[in-house]
Motif scaffolding. Structure first.
Motif, PDB file in Angstrom:
ATOM      1  N   GLU A   1       0.836  -1.208   0.000  1.00 23.91           N
ATOM      2  CA  GLU A   1       0.000   0.000   0.000  1.00 23.91           C
ATOM      3  C   GLU A   1       0.871   1.259   0.000  1.00 23.91           C
ATOM      4  O   GLU A   1       0.599   2.210  -0.728  1.00 23.91           O
ATOM      5  N   MET A   2       1.925   1.268   0.812  1.00 22.88           N
ATOM      6  CA  MET A   2       2.802   2.434   0.851  1.00 22.88           C
ATOM      7  C   MET A   2       3.618   2.549  -0.436  1.00 22.88           C
ATOM      8  O   MET A   2       3.862   3.652  -0.917  1.00 22.88           O
ATOM      9  N   GLU A   3       4.026   1.421  -0.996  1.00 20.23           N
ATOM     10  CA  GLU A   3       4.749   1.462  -2.274  1.00 20.23           C
ATOM     11  C   GLU A   3       3.868   2.098  -3.346  1.00 20.23           C
ATOM     12  O   GLU A   3       4.331   2.933  -4.128  1.00 20.23           O
ATOM     13  N   ARG A   4       2.581   1.740  -3.364  1.00 18.94           N
ATOM     14  CA  ARG A   4       1.642   2.350  -4.324  1.00 18.94           C
ATOM     15  C   ARG A   4       1.541   3.857  -4.111  1.00 18.94           C
ATOM     16  O   ARG A   4       1.502   4.634  -5.065  1.00 18.94           O
ATOM     17  N   GLU A   5       1.454   4.276  -2.846  1.00 12.64           N
ATOM     18  CA  GLU A   5       1.345   5.703  -2.538  1.00 12.64           C
ATOM     19  C   GLU A   5       2.584   6.468  -2.987  1.00 12.64           C
ATOM     20  O   GLU A   5       2.478   7.595  -3.467  1.00 12.64           O
ATOM     21  N   ASN A   6       3.751   5.869  -2.848  1.00 16.53           N
ATOM     22  CA  ASN A   6       4.999   6.559  -3.182  1.00 16.53           C
ATOM     23  C   ASN A   6       5.385   6.466  -4.651  1.00 16.53           C
ATOM     24  O   ASN A   6       5.970   7.401  -5.190  1.00 16.53           O
ATOM     25  N   VAL A   7       5.072   5.346  -5.298  1.00 11.45           N
ATOM     26  CA  VAL A   7       5.526   5.114  -6.666  1.00 11.45           C
ATOM     27  C   VAL A   7       4.380   5.203  -7.681  1.00 11.45           C
ATOM     28  O   VAL A   7       4.601   5.476  -8.847  1.00 11.45           O
ATOM     29  N   GLY A   8       3.161   4.948  -7.221  1.00 14.63           N
ATOM     30  CA  GLY A   8       2.017   4.946  -8.130  1.00 14.63           C
ATOM     31  C   GLY A   8       1.532   3.544  -8.455  1.00 14.63           C
ATOM     32  O   GLY A   8       0.474   3.363  -9.048  1.00 14.63           O
ATOM     33  N   TYR A   9       2.327   2.556  -8.125  1.00 14.40           N
ATOM     34  CA  TYR A   9       1.961   1.157  -8.308  1.00 14.40           C
ATOM     35  C   TYR A   9       2.882   0.336  -7.401  1.00 14.40           C
ATOM     36  O   TYR A   9       3.859   0.866  -6.865  1.00 14.40           O
ATOM     37  N   SER A  10       2.584  -0.930  -7.249  1.00  5.84           N
ATOM     38  CA  SER A  10       3.436  -1.797  -6.426  1.00  5.84           C
ATOM     39  C   SER A  10       4.006  -2.912  -7.292  1.00  5.84           C
ATOM     40  O   SER A  10       3.297  -3.843  -7.677  1.00  5.84           O
ATOM     41  N   ARG A  11       5.277  -2.783  -7.582  1.00 10.45           N
ATOM     42  CA  ARG A  11       5.975  -3.821  -8.347  1.00 10.45           C
ATOM     43  C   ARG A  11       5.966  -5.142  -7.568  1.00 10.45           C
ATOM     44  O   ARG A  11       5.819  -6.210  -8.145  1.00 10.45           O
ATOM     45  N   ALA A  12       6.125  -5.035  -6.241  1.00 11.41           N
ATOM     46  CA  ALA A  12       6.116  -6.234  -5.395  1.00 11.41           C
ATOM     47  C   ALA A  12       4.771  -6.962  -5.515  1.00 11.41           C
ATOM     48  O   ALA A  12       4.719  -8.191  -5.620  1.00 11.41           O
ATOM     49  N   TRP A  13       3.667  -6.206  -5.509  1.00 12.71           N
ATOM     50  CA  TRP A  13       2.337  -6.818  -5.612  1.00 12.71           C
ATOM     51  C   TRP A  13       2.137  -7.468  -6.973  1.00 12.71           C
ATOM     52  O   TRP A  13       1.613  -8.581  -7.077  1.00 12.71           O
ATOM     53  N   MET A  14       2.578  -6.787  -8.031  1.00 11.50           N
ATOM     54  CA  MET A  14       2.408  -7.365  -9.371  1.00 11.50           C
ATOM     55  C   MET A  14       3.170  -8.685  -9.482  1.00 11.50           C
ATOM     56  O   MET A  14       2.684  -9.644 -10.076  1.00 11.50           O
ATOM     57  N   HIS A  15       4.357  -8.731  -8.888  1.00  8.50           N
ATOM     58  CA  HIS A  15       5.131  -9.970  -8.861  1.00  8.50           C
ATOM     59  C   HIS A  15       4.381 -11.030  -8.052  1.00  8.50           C
ATOM     60  O   HIS A  15       4.238 -12.178  -8.492  1.00  8.50           O
TER      61      HIS A  15
END
Length: 190
Positions: A64-78
Motif C-alpha cells: 500500500e505504501m509502495e503504491r502511494e509513493n511510486v504509483g503502483y506496487s511492483r512487489a504486488w504485481m510480482h
C-alpha cells in the motif's frame, strides 16, 4: 522518507513469518496442508522482500505504501502473478470479447484465500481481531473489486460470513469437509 533498515528488515521478516505460520495453521485445519506449506514463498524473493523492508510499517501491507509513493506496487504485481490464492491471478483474455476478464477460481485456491485473509486480519489487527474482521475488510473493498469472478466473490463472502456468524471451528470443519469431497470426486474421475 527515512528508513530504519534493521528495524524494517526484522519487522517485515517477523510479519511475513507470523503471517505464513498462521496461514499454515489455517490450511492444516482446512485440510490443505500443501497449500499452507508453499503459501507466499515468493515474499522471500528480492522483488518482493526488498520493497517489503523499504515500505514496512507493521500496521498494513507495505504494498500500500509502495503504491502511494511510486504509483503502483511492483512487489504486488510480482506476488499476484505467482500466487494462485489471489483472485487477481485469475484473469485472462476472453476469446469472444477479446477483453481481460475474471476467471472463476478453483475451490482449493478459494480455501487458501480464505486462510490467507483470516491470517492477514489477525496479523494486522492484532488484539482488535474478531471473527468479523475479515468479512468487514472484504465488504469495505467490494464495490471497487472489478476483476473477480462473481462466483469467486460469492464463495469467499459466503465463507467469511460463516466465520463471522459461526466461528472458526465450524468454518474450518466445513471447508475441510468440502476439501474431502473435492478429493473424493477427483479420485472418482480418474
Amino acid at each position: 522518507m527515512k528508513v530504519n533498515i534493521l528495524h524494517n528488515f526484522f519487522g517485515h521478516l517477523a510479519t511475513v513469518t507470523i503471517h505464513r505460520h498462521r496461514v499454515l495453521v489455517h490450511c492444516i485445519k482446512a485440510g490443505i496442508v500443501w497449500r499452507g506449506l508453499v503459501h507466499d514463498l515468493s515474499k522471500f524473493s528480492p522483488t518482493e522482500f526488498i520493497p517489503g523492508v523499504k515500505y514496512y510499517q507493521g500496521t498494513r501491507s507495505p504494498n500500500e505504501m509502495e503504491r502511494e509513493n511510486v504509483g503502483y506496487s511492483r512487489a504486488w504485481m510480482h506476488h499476484k502473478g505467482r500466487n494462485r490464492h489471489h483472485f487477481e491471478f485469475w484473469t485472462d483474455y476472453n476469446p469472444k470479447t477479446r477483453r481481460l476478464e475474471p476467471v472463476p477460481m478453483p475451490d482449493i485456491f478459494v480455501y487458501e484465500m480464505f486462510c490467507d485473509r483470516v491470517a492477514a486480519s489477525k496479523t494486522y489487527n492484532k488484539e482488535k481481531y474478531n471473527d468479523s474482521s475479515s468479512l468487514e475488510y472484504f465488504l469495505r473493498g467490494k464495490s471497487n473489486r472489478l476483476m473477480i469472478a462473481q462466483s469467486t466473490s460469492d464463495q469467499i463472502e459466503f465463507l467469511l460470513t460463516m466465520l463471522s456468524e459461526k466461528g472458526e471451528d465450524y468454518t474450518f470443519a466445513y471447508i475441510h469437509s468440502k476439501v474431502r469431497e473435492l478429493r473424493k470426486n477427483q479420485k472418482n474421475e480418474h
